[in-house]
Each structure stands twice: as structure tokens, then as C-alpha cells.
Design an enzyme around this catalytic site. Structure first.
Site, PDB file in Angstrom:
ATOM      1  N   ALA A  29     -56.016  -4.087  -2.583  1.00 10.42           N
ATOM      2  CA  ALA A  29     -54.687  -3.070  -3.873  1.00 10.42           C
ATOM      3  C   ALA A  29     -53.684  -4.018  -3.906  1.00 10.42           C
ATOM      4  CB  ALA A  29     -54.573  -2.047  -2.278  1.00 10.42           C
ATOM      5  N   THR A  56     -59.398  -5.072   3.649  1.00 12.49           N
ATOM      6  CA  THR A  56     -59.887  -5.806   2.731  1.00 12.49           C
ATOM      7  C   THR A  56     -60.581  -6.898   3.475  1.00 12.49           C
ATOM      8  OG1 THR A  56     -58.814  -5.333   1.066  1.00 12.49           O
ATOM      9  CG2 THR A  56     -60.724  -5.490   0.112  1.00 12.49           C
ATOM     10  N   GLN A  60     -67.226  -5.163   4.736  1.00 11.38           N
ATOM     11  CA  GLN A  60     -68.669  -5.690   4.857  1.00 11.38           C
ATOM     12  C   GLN A  60     -69.575  -4.710   3.666  1.00 11.38           C
ATOM     13  OE1 GLN A  60     -69.969  -4.136   8.670  1.00 11.38           O
ATOM     14  NE2 GLN A  60     -68.248  -6.943   9.672  1.00 11.38           N
ATOM     15  N   GLY A  61     -69.203  -3.723   3.924  1.00 15.39           N
ATOM     16  CA  GLY A  61     -70.678  -2.871   2.946  1.00 15.39           C
ATOM     17  C   GLY A  61     -70.535  -3.089   1.494  1.00 15.39           C
ATOM     18  N   GLY A  62     -69.233  -2.506   0.723  1.00 16.99           N
ATOM     19  CA  GLY A  62     -69.408  -3.377  -0.901  1.00 16.99           C
ATOM     20  C   GLY A  62     -68.528  -2.446  -1.326  1.00 16.99           C
ATOM     21  N   GLU A 126     -75.698   3.686   0.678  1.00 13.33           N
ATOM     22  CA  GLU A 126     -75.342   3.927   1.690  1.00 13.33           C
ATOM     23  C   GLU A 126     -74.985   5.061   2.206  1.00 13.33           C
ATOM     24  OE1 GLU A 126     -72.507   0.253   2.316  1.00 13.33           O
ATOM     25  OE2 GLU A 126     -71.517   0.981   2.046  1.00 13.33           O
ATOM     26  N   ASP A 221     -47.873   1.264   8.170  1.00  8.94           N
ATOM     27  CA  ASP A 221     -46.217   1.158   8.097  1.00  8.94           C
ATOM     28  C   ASP A 221     -45.530   1.647   6.581  1.00  8.94           C
ATOM     29  OD1 ASP A 221     -45.424  -0.916   9.954  1.00  8.94           O
ATOM     30  OD2 ASP A 221     -46.806  -1.990   9.016  1.00  8.94           O
ATOM     31  N   ARG A 288     -69.604  10.289   7.406  1.00  4.41           N
ATOM     32  CA  ARG A 288     -69.815   9.343   9.045  1.00  4.41           C
ATOM     33  C   ARG A 288     -69.383  10.321   9.848  1.00  4.41           C
ATOM     34  NH1 ARG A 288     -66.342   3.686   5.364  1.00  4.41           N
ATOM     35  NH2 ARG A 288     -68.321   2.856   5.222  1.00  4.41           N
ATOM     36  N   HIS A 349     -61.551   4.156  11.811  1.00  4.81           N
ATOM     37  CA  HIS A 349     -62.083   2.593  10.378  1.00  4.81           C
ATOM     38  C   HIS A 349     -61.134   3.255   8.667  1.00  4.81           C
ATOM     39  CE1 HIS A 349     -64.324   0.451   8.257  1.00  4.81           C
ATOM     40  NE2 HIS A 349     -64.416   1.676   7.150  1.00  4.81           N
ATOM     41  N   GLU A 373     -55.368   2.198   0.870  1.00  2.86           N
ATOM     42  CA  GLU A 373     -55.334   4.071   2.048  1.00  2.86           C
ATOM     43  C   GLU A 373     -54.505   3.899   2.112  1.00  2.86           C
ATOM     44  OE1 GLU A 373     -57.080   3.425   6.220  1.00  2.86           O
ATOM     45  OE2 GLU A 373     -57.332   1.361   5.389  1.00  2.86           O
ATOM     46  N   ARG A 384     -64.011  10.324   2.838  1.00  2.00           N
ATOM     47  CA  ARG A 384     -63.898   8.948   2.715  1.00  2.00           C
ATOM     48  C   ARG A 384     -65.749   8.899   1.959  1.00  2.00           C
ATOM     49  NH1 ARG A 384     -64.806   3.771   2.303  1.00  2.00           N
ATOM     50  NH2 ARG A 384     -64.273   3.371   4.544  1.00  2.00           N
ATOM     51  N   LEU A 390     -62.680   0.957  -2.051  1.00  2.35           N
ATOM     52  CA  LEU A 390     -62.120  -0.500  -2.877  1.00  2.35           C
ATOM     53  C   LEU A 390     -62.130  -0.581  -3.843  1.00  2.35           C
ATOM     54  CD1 LEU A 390     -64.877  -3.500  -0.531  1.00  2.35           C
ATOM     55  CD2 LEU A 390     -61.964  -2.815  -0.444  1.00  2.35           C
TER      56      LEU A 390
END
Length: 536
Positions: A29, A56, A60-62, A126, A221, A288, A349, A373, A384, A390
Site C-alpha cells: 500500500a 506484504t 505467500q499466496g499471491g 485458493e 498504530d 478461512r 492473520h 489493511e 476476507r 494485495l
């Protein structure tokens, strides 16, 4: 009581720095927004560690985008809305699925290299996706490749100044407008950075919990400083626990990507039984939240602290080619993915909620934007869809810069002198690291995967005993981080206690069913205002 500012502020007594655009945070971002803004503006990028430290980097996934001729934006939209459990903004999802492919092209133009097969993008599938639409890099190191490409360009861009190891304490506002940020330098000196626009790209809040896939910088933050500045905070009860993080003695909770199940891995309990057929027709590729709770149920039923992920039925060649990072990491702990079942358990996560924005990333505070995020655009709803994060960052990053181009120059002087009503006291003797660990344990026990009114109330009361930190004389990064975590933890437990139903990443044992008649709405907080409930 959470004060407006974490420290006493007198802008006249500290140096002033001027720039066009302030970007707070890195990751996809921050890097993407900074590069797009630098095409026409001077940008100051502030990171509390470095350009390479962000969630970021560990993705892993994409990245999900409609690339294949067999896919369509409508399919992507449908998958996203279903996963979001009735709380997605259809307008925001439409923006994501239609503008995502062009965002991917932007990443490629900026140097990102995605994996190819026979000259075409190598797309994978996925959990909860109906089509193969996940682009990836170096098998399972997509985030690292994106950060590599974007950070290299950022460091070479003459219009971008980078402040590593700086901490943004608070945003400076006047009459509902953001003028910039109060920043602490590595030597402890504070400065006021004034900008025509400020973009929060500070990531999530995984460090709310004892076990997380997030790095130690993910301390919420951005959500906390935006809340104190008067922005609206939405949907923070929805926390996504990744179902499969490595759970092995001596090893951190390392992410075992969703893509491993996408390529055919099974989940087994400690008896060796596949169990997902008892929980969802999509088996291991269920959403998930479903998979994570199923794993917890199996752990409880079998009196174990983990389950296994098993991909040993696939070829060693496929495993090493598709998941080189995960394979090597597990091997470091004596686990061979091609022959061993890998012990895993859920870990915090991703936060679906955050700083509420419009479709151009702007918050309730004028000239303050949020991306990635830290934001709540409405794309993710209550849960999500894998690899949409991403995509969201680049799509809304582009839109934020479009809006910033239209902003008139910031006018007028600002003179802020803000002191607490009572003199701030020294930090109590108890080490901040101990306070943080206690907070994380409270959140894991009472506001984790399974919640109840009794537990949430007890958790809130235990957290509230730490409110004295806001009356303290804070000077160090770890003190600011703990205050921010506490701020977000209190919002999260309050929202979770308020929502008397189960939906997406929020599960109440005392209200186990989804209730669209009463709760198809967002819970929104704004400092100084009563809690807001907004119907979909």
C-alpha cells in the site's frame, strides 16, 4: 479515557517539515501509493522500521485478479461477496474486481515478476475462489517479490524522501482537516510534518494476539492514531485467523499458505483422519473462518494443540517448485513437506475492519486517506477472500492518488498546544513488554476464534486496568505501540461484545447463528461520539 494526543503537543516549539504527500508505512500500500503520487508530487515516506518490514513481505499466496479468459469480474465479485458473509460493500467490490487487472499491470510496469507457465501467467486457486485467478511469484514468495520491485523503484525516485526508523505518534488536525503528523526521530527529537495529504498505509494489528503470522511491527498504530484524530473505525470485531500456521516447538508461527490447500493438501487430525467433510462441502477450500474453527474443534476433540496439513501425495518436484520458501523453512526444523505431515494451528492473520474510507480512500477527516489493511473500504465484509488484500491495496492506492491530484493547496496556519488535564506521570515500573504479553493473552483467551459475552466482558475489564498508560509520560516506540494496541483492543472487544451473532471472522458461542434481520450492519466508532450502527 483515551486522550486526543499520546503526548503533550506544542507545535511552536518543534521543527516543521513541509511536503506534498505524507505516506505513513510501507508494504504494498505505502510503496505503491508513494510511487504513484511521486509522478506529480513530492512525497515523504515514514516507516517505523524499514521499507522491507511489512505484512506484504510475508504474503505467500499471491494477488487475486481476473486474468484468465475462463474467469470474469462477475465470478470474482460473487466469490468475494459470499466470503464476506453479507457485509461487503457491493460498490467497493465492483471497484476491486473491475480495476484489479489494471493494477496488476501497474505492478508489472514497476518491475514485479510473476510466475509464468508456457508464456502465460501461472494462475492458482485458493480457498473460496471458484476460478484459478491467483498470480504468484517465485512459487510462494509473492509479497517478497512485490516489496523487492517497488522498494527498489522507491529508493531511486528523486521525488520520494524516505524516513526509516521514525515513529508517527499522532496526526495533527484542525477543524476536521488533517494537516500532517507528529513524528519522533530515532534520536528522540519530535518534528511536525505538514502535508497537503496524508495516507495511512501502516498495516494491521496482528500483535493484538499471542499467536500471529504478522511481524512485530503490526501493532495497530494507524487505526489508533486515526481513531484519536476523529476518523471512523469500522468492523474491527472481524479478525481473520489463518487456519494453517506452523505449530512446532522452537519455531515461530510461520504461515503455511492457503495455496498449499489450493494445490490439493489435506487437513488431518492427530488420529490421521481427514475431517473437513464434517464441516463444509468445499472441504479444505472452505472460507478461512470455517476452516480455522473446524481445526479448533478437532484440536479440542482430540485434546491436541495442532492438526496436520498433508501434501505428501503430491510429487516432490511440484512441492519444491510451487512452495520453495515454505519447503525450505520447514526443512530448517527437520520437517520435509514431501514426506512429513506438517503440524499447524490457527494464528491471527488479518483485520477485516479498520479506518473507514469512501471509494477513493478518504476518511471522515478531510485530507486523511487510508490504504491497505489499515483501511476498511468495505471490500472484505466480515471475512476476507484469500489474496484480495494485495489487490485492494493497489486498486484503492490508485484511486487515492486520483483524489489527491484534485485537492486544493492546504491553507492557513495551525497552532496546536495540547496538554493533558493532569500532569503526565512516569511510566510504571512494570516493563512494557510484560504489559503487551498480558494484553495478547487476554485477547487470545477472550476475543480470539471463539467468543462469548462473559469472556468478552472479562477481557474488556482486564484491558481497562491498563488505561493508566494514557496518563503516562511516553517517550519510547514500545510505549506508543502498547498504547496503540490497547486502543485497538478496547475497540475490538467492545465491537465483539456488541455484535450478538456469529458472522465471518466473528464467532459468538452464545449467539452461534448469523442474524441478518438484526445484524446486517456495520459497527462504527468515532471519538467523542456514540457508537454508530450502519445498515447495509
Amino acid at each position: 479515557m483515551i486522550p486526543r494526543y499520546l503526548v503533550d503537543v506544542d507545535l511552536d516549539s518543534i521543527p516543521h517539515i513541509h511536503t506534498d504527500v505524507i505516506v505513513i508505512g510501507a508494504g504494498i500500500a505505502g510503496l505503491f501509493a508513494a510511487l504513484r503520487a511521486s509522478e506529480t508530487k513530492k512525497v515523504l515516506m515514514i516507516t517505523k522500521k524499514s521499507l522491507l518490514d511489512s505484512n506484504t513481505r510475508y504474503a505467500q499466496g499471491g494477488i487475486a485478479a481476473v486474468i484468465s479468459d475462463e474467469d470474469s469480474p462477475e465470478y470474482h465479485r460473487q466469490d468475494t461477496v459470499i466470503a464476506g458473509a453479507g457485509l461487503c460493500s457491493t460498490e467497493a467490490v465492483d471497484v476491486l474486481v473491475h480495476e484489479g487487472p489494471e493494477g496488476v499491470q501497474d505492478l508489472i510496469r514497476m518491475g514485479t515478476q510473476f510466475d509464468l507457465e508456457n508464456g502465460e501467467f501461472a494462475l492458482t486457486k485458493e480457498g473460496a475462489h471458484s476460478q484459478r485467478r491467483i498470480l504468484h511469484s517465485n512459487g510462494d514468495a509473492t509479497g517478497a517479490e512485490i516489496v523487492r520491485a517497488l522498494s527498489e523503484r522507491t529508493k531511486q525516485d528523486p521525488n520520494i524522501d524516505i524516513w526509516d526508523d521514525h515513529f508517527v505518534i499522532d496526526l495533527i488536525t484542525q477543524d476536521g482537516e488533517c494537516y500532517g503528523a507528529l513524528v519522533q526521530k530515532p534520536n528522540g527529537q519530535r518534528v511536525f510534518v505538514r502535508g497537503n495529504a496524508t495516507i495511512l498505509c501502516s498495516g494491521g494489528a496482528g500483535q493484538l494476539f499471542r499467536y500471529t503470522t504478522n511481524p512485530d511491527i503490526a501493532t495497530g498504530d494507524g487505526i489508533a492514531i486515526a481513531h484519536r484524530a476523529g476518523a471512523q473505525i469500522q468492523d474491527v470485531e472481524f479478525i481473520q485467523f489463518h487456519p494453517t500456521a506452523l505449530c512446532y516447538p522452537g519455531a515461530p508461527r510461520f504461515l503455511i499458505s492457503e495455496a498449499v490447500r489450493g494445490e490439493g493438501a489435506y487437513l488431518r487430525n492427530i488420529k490421521g483422519e481427514r475431517f473437513m467433510e464434517r464441516y463444509h462441502p468445499q472441504l479444505e477450500l472452505a472460507p478461512r473462518d470455517v476452516v480455522a474453527r473446524a481445526i479448533v474443534d478437532e484440536m479440542e476433540n482430540c485434546k491436541s494443540t495442532f492438526v496436520y496439513i498433508d501434501i505428501t501425495h503430491e510429487s516432490e518436484e511440484l512441492i519444491k517448485h510451487r512452495f520453495p520458501t515454505i519447503y525450505e523453512y520447514c526443512l530448517n526444523y527437520g520437517l520435509d513437506m514431501s514426506t512429513d505431515w506438517i503440524p499447524v494451528a490457527p494464528a491471527a492473520h488479518y483485520m477485516m475492519g479498520g479506518v473507514k474510507t469512501d471509494l477513493f480512500g478518504e476518511t471522515k477527516v478531510r485530507r486523511l486517506f487510508a490504504c491497505g489493511e489499515v483501511s476498511s473500504t468495505g471490500v472484505h465484509g466480515a471475512n476476507r477472500l484469500a489474496s484480495n488484500s494485495l489487490s485492494e491495496a493497489i486498486v484503492f492506492g490508485r484511486r487515492i492518488i486520483e483524489r489527491i491530484q484534485e485537492l486544493p493547496a492546504l491553507q492557513g496556519d495551525i497552532q496546536i498546544r495540547s496538554a493533558s488535564e493532569a500532569p503526565r506521570t512516569e511510566i510504571p515500573n512494570q516493563a512494557v513488554v510484560e504489559k503487551k504479553l498480558k494484553l495478547q493473552k487476554v485477547m487470545l483467551r477472550y476475543a480470539g476464534l471463539k467468543r462469548s459475552a462473559k469472556g468478552l466482558q472479562k477481557g474488556y475489564e482486564e484491558l481497562a486496568r491498563q488505561l493508566s498508560i494514557f496518563d503516562s509520560l511516553m517517550t519510547k516506540r514500545e510505549e506508543y505501540e502498547f498504547a496503540n494496541l490497547l486502543n485497538v483492543a478496547l475497540l475490538t472487544t467492545t465491537a465483539a461484545l456488541t455484535r450478538e451473532e456469529s458472522r465471518g471472522g466473528h464467532y459468538r458461542e452464545d449467539f452461534p447463528d448469523r442474524d441478518d434481520l438484526v445484524w446486517r450492519k456495520h459497527i462504527v466508532f468515532q471519538r467523542g461520539e456514540d457508537r454508530i450502527e450502519e445498515w447495509i
